[in-house]
Design a protein around this motif. Structure first.
Motif, PDB file in Angstrom:
ATOM      1  N   CYS A  75     -20.018  24.704 -48.250  1.00 46.96           N
ATOM      2  CA  CYS A  75     -20.648  23.546 -47.609  1.00 46.96           C
ATOM      3  C   CYS A  75     -20.913  23.850 -46.144  1.00 46.96           C
ATOM      4  O   CYS A  75     -20.316  24.767 -45.567  1.00 46.96           O
ATOM      5  CB  CYS A  75     -19.768  22.294 -47.737  1.00 46.96           C
ATOM      6  N   GLU A  92     -13.308  16.077 -48.421  1.00 41.33           N
ATOM      7  CA  GLU A  92     -13.039  16.932 -49.571  1.00 41.33           C
ATOM      8  C   GLU A  92     -11.737  17.701 -49.426  1.00 41.33           C
ATOM      9  O   GLU A  92     -11.340  18.421 -50.350  1.00 41.33           O
ATOM     10  CB  GLU A  92     -14.179  17.946 -49.715  1.00 41.33           C
ATOM     11  N   HIS A 123     -21.220  16.573 -55.111  1.00 35.18           N
ATOM     12  CA  HIS A 123     -20.694  16.797 -53.762  1.00 35.18           C
ATOM     13  C   HIS A 123     -21.443  15.950 -52.742  1.00 35.18           C
ATOM     14  O   HIS A 123     -20.844  15.299 -51.884  1.00 35.18           O
ATOM     15  CB  HIS A 123     -20.796  18.281 -53.415  1.00 35.18           C
TER      16      HIS A 123
END
Length: 486
Positions: free
Chosen positions: A255, A262, A41
């Motif tokens: 997050c 994303e 990520h």
């Protein structure tokens, strides 16, 4: 001597076309990892923010991914372990266009592999800007265009929080709005065109406390540079959410900040956004274009005072977007990635478990100033004090902690000057700012004018005064560095 052919051109057989070898397939940068990998990520976000084109290959969804990652067919390995792929391959894997590969690279290793600048090109600069958000980028544009040798040190990617915004609708000059990444990339390109230098994945970790005119700094990778003035524009970060499971699932569906890069990965899922400011509203609206359902969670009972009116209209106009007031996240749950949230009604205490594919957290703001403790004056929340908010001639400031970082000279500090003469601050990191892109841009431009004044009128005299009227320190002297905490 050859005889020319008498056969009419129309009757002659056409010449066989020359066979041309097919061009080799264009090589491209590929990133192979599991979707629920924190390291993957972070690397995806880093490449996206730095405008590095790459192809994302999900190890669990693409049957060819194991071969791209370099695992032997049928090879054994801890396929389910965090950071380990089939055949024991360390994840994430970065496949470079030249055919080489990096397993589990750090951001610094990845940056160097794809050609991003990570070290200063010169030993000395007129102005070093720490932080590449709107304030730092604007300062870089004006400083470089006016002839100052300028370098920007950015720990991740130019743009700051603004660069991660899905869309900024209220920035002057863009009536249809503009993406945060596009706006900040334009500013960075403009600064480069004027000669500003950018150094990425590197930051100041040490300073010679005795060096003035110029300052002497040490960077994360051990490099050193000298600079006649500094501008701190490190911005702010979102506060951490202290709830069970959140820390463990960060990077695995949870997050902090916007998920612009994303968003398409959440297609068909249920996504939650926590926050009541403009950034949270922008993220929710953007995610609603991709996810099946988006829920904005707000602790209070209204957004009228914390969010711009245009965003409230956009929230109301999205059919798959819901706002839940008086609600907080009590827990995040999941095995390898986020699977569900426990939501708590703040009025009744009742808790509800709901399925969740993603959670974006945008709660509060904390400045990036932990490194400045004991060095620069800060207020109780950690924001840097400048100009009128500083103490004069040793008297403690009325704003900051008593006795901390008093202004050391008889001259008054310049408006954006911190408690260390020659070190300036601009943007969200500074005490009392409205935390808006336009205000940060204005402060970045103003800071350059103050730097010009400092260099022309005060730099040498300040250095002598702070050295007790003795001779200036040799800039090549190797005095011990003061360690600055990250």
């Amino acid at each position: 001597m050859s005889t020319p052919s008498t056969t009419p051109a129309a009757e002659r057989p056409a010449a066989a076309p020359r066979s041309r070898p097919a061009p080799p397939p264009a090589r491209r940068l590929r990133l192979v990892d599991r979707f629920a990998s924190p390291a993957g990520h972070d690397l995806r976000a880093f490449l996206t923010r730095n405008r590095v084109p790459f192809e994302w290959v999900d190890l669990d969804a693409d049957p060819l991914a194991r071969f791209l990652a370099g695992a032997a067919p049928g090879g054994a390995g801890a396929a389910g372990a965090a950071g380990v792929g089939p055949g024991g391959v360390r994840l994430p894997v970065l496949l470079l266009p030249d055919g080489s590969r990096l397993e589990a690279p750090t951001l610094l290793e990845a940056a160097r592999a794809v050609g991003l600048p990570t070290r200063p090109a010169r030993p000395e600069y007129d102005l070093t800007i720490v932080g590449g958000g709107p304030a730092g980028l604007t300062a870089a544009v004006y400083a470089a265009s006016e002839g100052l040798r300028t370098v920007v040190l950015e720990r991740e990617a130019p743009g700051g929080q603004a660069g991660a915004s899905a869309r900024i609708e209220n920035y002057p000059g863009f009536p249809q709005g503009i993406g945060g990444l596009e706006l900040t990339e334009r500013a960075a390109e403009q600064a480069r065109r004027f000669g500003a230098e950018f150094v990425l994945v590197n930051e100041v970790t040490g300073a010679d406390p005795a060096a003035r005119a110029p300052f002497r700094l040490r960077l994360l990778d051990g490099a050193e540079l000298r600079s006649h003035a500094l501008l701190v524009a490190t911005g702010v970060a979102y506060r951490l959410l202290e709830a069970p499971g959140v820390s463990e699932l960060t990077g695995r569906g949870v997050c902090y900040g916007s998920t612009v890069g994303e968003a398409s990965l959440y297609r068909g899922g249920d996504v939650f956004v926590v926050g009541g400011g403009n950034a949270a509203g922008q993220a929710a609206v953007h995610l609603a274009k991709h996810a099946a359902r988006v829920t904005l969670l707000v602790r209070g009972d209204s957004l009228a005072e914390s969010m711009s009116a245009y965003l409230l209209r956009e929230l109301a106009g999205a059919a798959n977007l819901t706002v839940r007031y008086g609600t907080e996240v009590a827990a995040a749950q999941g095995h390898e990635r986020l699977e569900a949230l426990v939501l708590r009604d703040r009025a009744t205490g009742a808790e509800t478990r709901v399925p969740a594919a993603g959670l974006a957290l945008m709660i509060g703001q904390r400045p990036h100033t932990a490194w400045a403790e004991g060095l620069l004056a800060r207020d109780a929340q950690g924001f840097l004090l400048t100009g009128p908010d500083l103490a004069a001639q040793g008297r403690p400031s009325d704003v900051g902690p008593a006795g901390a970082g008093a202004w050391p000279l008889t001259r008054a500090p310049l408006f954006l000057e911190t408690s260390v003469p020659g070190v300036f601050a601009a943007g969200d990191v500074r005490h009392g700012t409205p935390k808006r892109v336009a205000s940060a841009v204005g402060e970045g431009a103003m800071a350059v004018q103050l730097v010009h004044r400092y260099l022309a009128e005060y730099a040498v005299a300040d250095a002598r005064a702070l050295a007790g009227s003795g001779p200036l320190q040799d800039p090549d002297a190797r005095a011990p560095f003061l360690h600055l905490a990250a």
